[in-house]
Design a protein around this motif. Structure first.
Motif, PDB file in Angstrom:
ATOM      1  N   TYR A 202       0.635  -1.138  -0.070  1.00  0.00           N
ATOM      2  CA  TYR A 202      -0.005  -0.073  -0.028  1.00  0.00           C
ATOM      3  C   TYR A 202       0.838   1.321   0.155  1.00  0.00           C
ATOM      4  CZ  TYR A 202      -4.399  -2.262  -0.417  1.00  0.00           C
ATOM      5  OH  TYR A 202      -5.325  -2.962  -0.857  1.00  0.00           O
TER       6      TYR A 202
ATOM      7  N   PRO B  82       0.108   2.683  -4.312  1.00  0.00           N
ATOM      8  CA  PRO B  82      -0.377   3.809  -4.453  1.00  0.00           C
ATOM      9  C   PRO B  82       0.476   4.982  -5.018  1.00  0.00           C
ATOM     10  CG  PRO B  82      -1.314   3.040  -2.631  1.00  0.00           C
ATOM     11  CD  PRO B  82      -0.417   2.017  -3.116  1.00  0.00           C
TER      12      PRO B  82
ATOM     13  N   ARG C  58      -6.245   6.368  -2.825  1.00  0.00           N
ATOM     14  CA  ARG C  58      -4.771   5.907  -3.171  1.00  0.00           C
ATOM     15  C   ARG C  58      -4.131   6.837  -3.865  1.00  0.00           C
ATOM     16  NH1 ARG C  58      -5.578  -0.810  -4.389  1.00  0.00           N
ATOM     17  NH2 ARG C  58      -7.266  -0.800  -3.069  1.00  0.00           N
TER      18      ARG C  58
ATOM     19  N   TYR D  89      -8.428  -3.825   3.011  1.00  0.00           N
ATOM     20  CA  TYR D  89      -7.019  -4.238   2.557  1.00  0.00           C
ATOM     21  C   TYR D  89      -6.487  -5.319   2.986  1.00  0.00           C
ATOM     22  CZ  TYR D  89      -6.579   0.845   1.220  1.00  0.00           C
ATOM     23  OH  TYR D  89      -6.772   2.034   0.952  1.00  0.00           O
TER      24      TYR D  89
END
Lengths: 93, 469
Positions: B305, B309, B352, B416
């Motif tokens: 993550y 992103p 994101r 997530y």
């Protein structure tokens, strides 16, 4: 918690318009996610090696390839604002 | 005979033996979609005209005698993959009216085989999500329980195959987007090695992770589709010169690694039981089970993550309201950018882009992005070490079966976590499959089989053996 000003600054860098409500929600969500990233502080020291593939991707030769003339028309047709075969953009200066 | 229940091989044999034509087969699927997809919402658009014309051409090819296994077989394509002349929305308002100007390489290959394209399937917006709840055009429901999600992001493709609305489908996997919906819908989902399938014409999410792969009714079909779409492509510099070859491996003597970290916490007890039971079955057939350790596992989600992103914030900068897609007028150029993105993107995509912009911004780069790249290497090394000792790795695909629609929609981190077992190998570029091995009540559970780079053949051979046990 990440500040309202900080969220607005990042949003401007990202060219993203956010509503008041979105800014508030983003403060909350980004703070929770960034807190979760704190986990990475526990990672043991790592010595970086070369990239995974181990080999650099070579530059390819420039070559001119004929494409169907229809493709250019399709690409221009996709533009929201156009004049003849040109894509219109607002004045930059 | 119900035509929509056939596998690729069965349908191929039917076509070969002239039991039915590709037009018959295609019409049966179109009929089925009309009947059941209003409720399911697996398809964002049905390409009926294209499908029928492809089916007619396929029938000619079949009559000529020169045809392959995919000729005349109807499939569904995730709406993030370009099919020339058809809408491609990535389930986003920003591309609501976008028409693809060219074919993705995988589509060119399938068209050459003479396959039939029934339509474009639902996904989370720009493939970002684990439930298709982030689609701008409504959630896809799970065919086994319509109050639950089909998984995501290739939820439309998985549901379409599970509900017999397509014989097979293409999806894409960045952090689990083929394997997780396959697990939740009880179909096969293969995420190939990074580089084995061209990404040209796949709308970019995170380019160092994105990979196209098949969702099918059985393992043999996955093999057929994978073989057809894989290989080097001039238009994708990261694609590799790769040719699929059958592997002769059997369970007897096979060394199977089971990562202890994947059973530590957060896993549903019933899922754990089903996965352990299928590992036991492999052992009964002579496989050697070895417990392995992947200490990097606990950092994989955070690493993903950050890297995901970061790449998203760069990739999605192209949606500026100028070249294509939604454009919202403003007082100057900057205002057009701000408003077009602000109106065009949904909540998760914005989130994101914001994370990505933050972790790449001055002052934070070292603490986040650079650190994440180090962790990614740590993960690669972990898997490399594991594959010195074992042939394949067995583990769950998802910590839980299909969850209720809305259950996780407001809490990004709990969403997530749905990809906690599919993300690590993705960061190492490894291939993996989801194979249905059991059910909790009505809800399917998939076993994940991970192999070393370009060992799809081993994964598929063993998956096929287990499928038949």
């Amino acid at each position: 918690m990440i500040s309202k000003e900080e969220v607005e600054h990042i949003a401007k860098l990202a060219r993203l318009e956010l509503t008041e409500k979105e800014v508030e929600k983003m403060q909350k969500d980004l703070s929770a996610i960034l807190d979760y990233f704190n986990l990475l502080k526990n990672v043991p020291a790592i010595k970086m090696e070369k990239p995974a593939s181990g080999k650099a991707v070579p530059w390819r030769e420039d070559e001119s390839k004929p494409k169907d003339a229809g493709l250019a028309e399709k690409l221009i047709a996709a533009a929201p604002d156009k004049k003849d075969d040109y894509i219109k953009v607002k004045a930059i200066l | 005979m119900n035509l929509t229940e056939l596998t690729i091989t069965q349908a191929h044999n039917g076509l070969k033996n002239k039991e039915f034509s590709s037009v018959d087969l295609t019409k049966a699927y179109l009929e089925k979609i009309k009947k059941s997809d209003k409720e399911l919402n697996a398809f964002l658009s049905v390409t009926e005209e294209l499908a029928l014309s492809q089916a007619e051409s396929a029938d000619k090819k079949i009559n000529s005698g020169n045809f392959g296994e995919l000729t005349g077989i109807p499939c569904a394509i995730k709406d993030a993959i370009l099919v020339e002349g058809q809408k491609c929305t990535a389930a986003s308002k920003i591309l609501e009216n976008y028409v693809a100007p060219y074919d993705a390489t995988v589509i060119q290959k399938l068209k050459k085989e003479g396959t039939v394209i029934l339509g474009k399937t639902n996904t989370d917006e720009f493939t970002m999500g684990s439930s298709t709840e982030n689609s701008a055009f409504g959630v896809t429901k799970n065919p086994y329980d319509k109050t639950r999600v089909a998984g995501g992001s290739s939820g439309g493709s998985a549901a379409a195959v599970a509900a017999n609305e397509a014989c097979y489908a293409l999806g894409s996997d960045t952090g689990g987007s083929i394997r997780q919906p396959a697990s939740l819908c009880g179909v096969i989902g293969l995420c190939p090695t990074y580089g084995s399938v061209s990404r040209y014409g796949l709308i970019a999410h995170a380019s160092s992770l994105d990979q196209i792969g098949p969702l099918t009714k059985n393992v043999e079909d996955a093999k057929i589709v994978f073989e057809a779409i894989s290989g080097k492509d001039k238009m994708d510099a990261t694609s590799t010169d790769y040719k699929f070859e059958e592997a002769k491996v059997e369970l007897k003597g096979l060394k199977i690694g089971v990562p202890k970290e994947y059973f530590a916490k957060g896993i549903d007890k019933e899922v754990e039981k089903i996965i352990k039971n299928s590992i036991k079955k492999a052992q009964d057939q002579g496989a050697k089970i070895k417990e392995i350790s992947l200490p990097s596992s606990e950092y994989a989600l955070a690493c993903y993550y950050i890297i995901g992103p970061a790449e998203i914030s760069a990739n999605l900068a192209r949606f500026d309201g100028i070249k294509y897609g939604l454009s919202v007028d403003g007082k100057d150029l900057l205002d057009v950018y701000l408003k077009s993105k602000g109106h065009g993107f949904g909540a998760e995509v914005k989130r994101r882009i914001m994370i990505g912009t933050y972790v790449l911004s001055s002052g934070y780069y070292d603490a986040y992005y650079k650190k994440a790249q180090e962790v990614r290497q740590f993960i690669r090394q972990d898997f490399a070490k594991a594959f010195e000792k074992v042939d394949l790795i067995f583990c769950p695909v998802s910590p839980f079966p299909a969850f209720k629609i809305g259950e996780k929609a407001d809490d990004p981190i709990s969403m997530y976590l749905a990809d906690i077992y599919t993300i690590p190998m993705k960061l190492a570029g490894l291939p993996g499959i989801s194979l249905p091995v059991g059910k909790i009540g009505e809800l399917p559970v998939g076993l994940q089989i991970i192999g070393n780079h370009f060992q799809e053949n081993k994964i598929l051979a063993i998956a096929e053996t287990i499928e038949k046990l």
